[in-house]
Design an enzyme around this catalytic site. Sequence first.
Site, short mmCIF file in Angstrom:
data_model
loop_
_atom_site.label_atom_id
_atom_site.label_comp_id
_atom_site.label_asym_id
_atom_site.label_seq_id
_atom_site.Cartn_x
_atom_site.Cartn_y
_atom_site.Cartn_z
N ASP A 1 0.83 -1.20 0.00
CA ASP A 1 0.00 0.00 0.00
C ASP A 1 0.87 1.25 0.00
O ASP A 1 1.53 1.55 0.98
CB ASP A 1 -0.90 -0.03 1.23
N ASP B 1 -2.02 7.64 -7.13
CA ASP B 1 -2.15 6.47 -6.26
C ASP B 1 -2.44 5.22 -7.07
O ASP B 1 -3.54 5.03 -7.58
CB ASP B 1 -3.25 6.70 -5.23
#
Length: 480
Positions: free
Chosen positions: A90, A306
Amino acid sequence: MEIPRFAVVSFFLVFLSSVDCNLVFKVQHKFKGRERSLQAFKAHDIHRRGRFLSAIDLQLGGNGHPSESGLYFAKIGLGTPVQDYYVQVDTGSDILWVNCAGCTNCPKKSDLGIELSLYSPSSSSTSNRVTCNQDFCTSTYDGPIPGCTPDLLCEYRVAYGDGSSTAGYFVRDHVVLDRVTGNFQTTSTNGSIVFGCGAQQSGQLGATSAALDGILGFGQANSSMISQLASSGKVKRVFAHCLDNINGGGIFAIGEVLQPKVRTTPLVPQQAHYNVFMKAIEVDNEVLNLPTDVFDTDLRKGTIIDSGTTLAYFPDVIYEPLISKIFARQSTLKLHTVEEQFTCFEYDGNVDDGFPTVTFHFEDSLSLTVYPHEYLFDIDSNKWCVGWQNSGAQSRDGKDMILLGDLVLQNRLVLYDLENQTIGWTEYNCSSSIKVRDEHSGAIYTVGSHDLSSASSLRVERISILSLILLLTILHSFRN
């Protein structure tokens, strides 16, 4: 749908005394092989955005096709004797934690087809609990812990914007990683790491639909893995990924990338995420007429890059003219709004011939061109949806957010250079290889693409009754 905000961020430290250069993780795409589902996109992105906030080769797996996009997970070894754990990679969070033995609401199985494991401190001969009076704990919480006694554990809690949370305590133990020792060559190496031992999970973290053993944060804070590796002098704070939606898998490397060369743009200072300055949007060779301040917001300055988010999100003032211009060539198409957010339609031609390219322009003359087959995705034969969303329709908190996810970043090498506070990208064949420098020896190594799913026995469920019902609902909307 509410745009989540993160509530609490916790920390971990990494000490890799025996690691001199490249390390390897095997990473699997979270939604690899699963049924195409618009609801899954939304649920994934809600969950993902709630977690915002020397070279290492992360072996990627899965398929980057828009309808199967999601987070990626890596297999790492912890403890003595070593045991494997699948943890989510992540870039938007900053700690490592895994589910621990005896935890409350920890998932016991996963629909991803992987075998889950619970970490047990008592079963590892090298495990040590971190107490509240140790330097790690006091530095994490910026000072002494009130009521701390020598036997009180150093606790952590992370609350995510989608309502999920994880809580537990910190432990120190061995981590087993694959160090790159040459071109396409690796060997195992041990290190010592402080990470969260999850004692209680809630919300989606306890669900079986996409359960993993934990999360490995790759954010830019001092507590993240990349920052801690750099502070120990083992690597530079530089990493890159290349997501392959053609053959599956891709490339993920930490360290100085020598080839391909990548042009960069500055990161917005003092932001929790990887934010950049967007300057303009061009559709069909025409720059959209937008307010001059539309690319800056008070809460989230700039544009968030992202790779863990599937879709892309734009405020209403951008989204409406963007979508209008995209469909200007196809004024006779009948558009359907599916699930109150997705713009879908029927089209039997080649979308690259029938729709325009979109180019995003950033500071320092860096641009990113997105082709129709990348921002449009098919859910069935001749049934297409737009992979871009109106963040203005999300909630008060997220109405001004601009976020570019996998649909924009796929088939590009994206370079995060935290040493120089820049980020950049270039179109690239993600099934090929890149060259990185070993900071210890100065040697240059080739890092290739990987697909964990094709190199392992991972089995993924193709379809569930729920996703079948959802797909039939979506297709039904085209006939009404």
